[in-house]
Enzyme design. Structure first.
Site, PDB file in Angstrom:
ATOM      1  N   LYS A  93     -12.788  -5.484  11.767  1.00 39.31           N
ATOM      2  CA  LYS A  93     -13.588  -4.569  10.948  1.00 39.31           C
ATOM      3  C   LYS A  93     -14.993  -4.414  11.538  1.00 39.31           C
ATOM      4  CE  LYS A  93     -10.747  -5.789   6.983  1.00 39.31           C
ATOM      5  NZ  LYS A  93     -10.531  -6.778   5.928  1.00 39.31           N
ATOM      6  N   GLY A 110      -5.708  -4.955  -1.719  1.00 41.29           N
ATOM      7  CA  GLY A 110      -4.913  -4.601  -2.898  1.00 41.29           C
ATOM      8  C   GLY A 110      -4.172  -3.294  -2.663  1.00 41.29           C
ATOM      9  N   VAL A 164       0.844  -1.208   0.000  1.00 45.25           N
ATOM     10  CA  VAL A 164       0.000   0.000   0.000  1.00 45.25           C
ATOM     11  C   VAL A 164       0.877   1.256   0.000  1.00 45.25           C
ATOM     12  CG1 VAL A 164      -1.791   1.285   1.220  1.00 45.25           C
ATOM     13  CG2 VAL A 164      -1.836  -1.220   1.223  1.00 45.25           C
TER      14      VAL A 164
HETATM   15  N1  HSE Z   1      -6.705 -10.056   4.375  1.00 42.67           N
HETATM   16  C1  HSE Z   1      -7.818  -9.186   4.105  1.00 42.67           C
HETATM   17  C2  HSE Z   1      -8.776  -9.882   3.150  1.00 42.67           C
HETATM   18  C3  HSE Z   1      -7.441  -7.878   3.487  1.00 42.67           C
HETATM   19  O1  HSE Z   1      -8.560 -11.011   2.732  1.00 42.67           O
HETATM   20  O2  HSE Z   1      -9.771  -9.255   2.831  1.00 42.67           O
HETATM   21  C4  HSE Z   1      -6.949  -6.920   4.502  1.00 42.67           C
HETATM   22  O3  HSE Z   1      -7.888  -6.625   5.445  1.00 42.67           O
END
Ligand code: HSE
Length: 444
Positions: free
Chosen positions: A206, A309, A17
């Site tokens: 999250k 990504g 990133v």
């Molecule tokens: N490893 C996470 C995913 C991305 O597979 O969505 C980063 O939060």
């Protein structure tokens, strides 16, 4: 030519990133300056190793191993190193020296969010984190700003691309979980150690962030109920398809009423669930993410896109950079995180849901009645029952002393505690050979 005030931007970390943020900032710096009303001077990029390979070229003179030195004197610090430490200390140093901070670090926010937001508020700085949940998908700002005048009822998110990829392969290509995970690793979706993804830790972080924002309440990570996808079998995915469902790992944040006290509270949870194929979340394939929001006035909303990504995540980081720069131009203190509702966090036992339970049972008179009785004793109402053809022989073709049958029972909505007590009772019942699957049904 307009002369802009210059803002000094420091970036910590040049991984997938960070390197893309640097590259886009150098490429589009003038445009971003026009949008911000301030020059964005990249003063340096702190890295652990100067010569490590990077996904985008960074001019050598910008690289430094002295993160602390870079932070001091920056107006805006972008933290992209991940993990808890030293990211937490760097962010605190930046905030305490009056810089705004941008981070994509969900683990840090879910664990130390209150401390960091408090530090920002103390000095009138602001902490931006659009990239921390579902990467490129704008979801933090919609919750924080666009929906600030509404009341969120429920959020259901597919916020982990790796697990969505795996479950999608199981559904669409008939792969087992192990094989789909191997494909995810091969394609670079899954990490070498996939535990955080497949056990639901990433999605839980999250969920904590989304629940905190949606319900103006601090939701600590250890109050998020979590189940990963490692127990999901290809048989369950196949049975789900036949019944009109698809299995998705959902991060759910919901406004609920405490069953005992009648007080309103918040539930945050992550588990694999059956989603009707007609629900918009069922159409989220591959490694894509989506967040479905039910709000009192706005109704249903869905946000969809890339949840990971380098360059996609960089888009969200640069959006935060423009916001932070605009705020510097206007002046005044940052907007504090809103946790004023301070609702109680409710345990999973308060959740009302539907279950789909598969059982192998002995096939003899009275079994169905006995099982129905167990449900009724726990106050759980059965909605559907499907019994498959009895098998009278075992795999070797020998006649079974007690022939078996498979039952798939769908329940009406009931409390999680009544449902799990029912499953426990089924597990210890003499007529039940095995509870082969129980999955919650969401989104119907
Ligand atoms: N490893 C996470 C995913 C991305 O597979 O969505 C980063 O939060």
């Amino acid at each position: 030519m307009i002369e802009y005030r210059n803002l000094r931007v420091a970036i910590l970390g040049a991984g997938s990133v960070g390197a893309q943020v640097v590259s886009l900032l150098l490429k589009h710096g003038d445009e971003l300056a026009q949008r911000s009303g301030a020059g964005l001077e990249l003063v340096g990029v702190a890295v652990r190793e100067l010569d490590a390979p990077r996904s985008a070229q960074i001019p050598r003179h910008l690289l430094t191993t002295d993160a602390e030195g870079l932070i001091v004197g920056a107006d805006i610090v972008i933290e992209l190193i991940g993990g808890l430490e030293p990211a937490r200390s760097f962010i605190l140093t930046a905030l305490n020296s009056g810089a705004d901070v941008i981070t994509a670090n969900k683990a840090l926010l879910a664990t130390h969010g209150p401390e960091l937001f408090e530090a920002a508020e103390q000095v009138g700085a602001q902490l931006y984190y659009e990239a921390a949940v579902a990467a490129a998908i704008p979801i933090i700002r919609p919750l924080r700003d666009s929906l600030a005048g509404d009341r969120i009822v429920r959020i259901m998110g597919i916020v982990n691309g790796t697990t969505n990829f795996i479950l999608d392969r199981m559904d669409t290509a008939g792969e087992t979980l192990e094989s789909a995970l191997a494909t995810a690793t091969e394609l670079g979706y899954a990490e070498a150690d996939p535990t955080a993804d497949i056990e639901g830790y990433d999605a839980a972080q999250k969920a904590a962030i989304l629940a905190s924002l949606a319900f103006h309440t601090t939701v600590p990570i250890d109050r998020v109920y979590r189940e990963g996808i490692t127990g999901v079998t290809i048989e369950e995915v196949d049975a789900a398809r036949k019944a009109g469902y698809v299995v998705k790992l959902l991060a759910i944040a919901e406004r609920l009423t405490d069953r005992e006290t009648g007080v309103e509270g918040v539930s945050a949870r992550v588990y694999p669930a059956l989603v009707p194929r007609t629900h918009p979340l069922a159409a989220v394939h591959g490694a894509k993410n989506a967040v479905f929001i039910e709000a009192e006035a706005a109704g249903d909303l869905m946000f969809y896109g890339a949840g990971a990504g380098g360059i996609e995540t960089a888009s969200a980081v640069l959006g935060d950079l423009v916001s932070a720069a605009r705020r510097h131009v206007i002046g005044g203190p940052g907007v504090a995180e809103s946790t004023n509702a301070n609702l109680p966090i409710l345990p999973i036992s308060n959740v009302q849901t539907r279950y789909q339970i598969s059982l192998s049972v002995v096939d003899q008179p009275g079994v169905l009645a006995a099982i129905a009785n167990l449900f009724s004793e726990h106050g759980v109402s059965i909605e559907t029952v499907e019994q498959s053809v009895s098998s009278t022989t075992n795999l070797a073709g020998e006649t079974l002393a007690t022939p078996g049958a498979t039952l798939v029972i769908g329940t009406h909505e009931a409390s999680e505690s009544d449902l799990s007590a029912t499953v426990a009772a089924l597990n210890s019942s003499a007529v039940v050979q095995n509870v082969t699957s129980f999955l919650r049904v969401e989104g119907s």
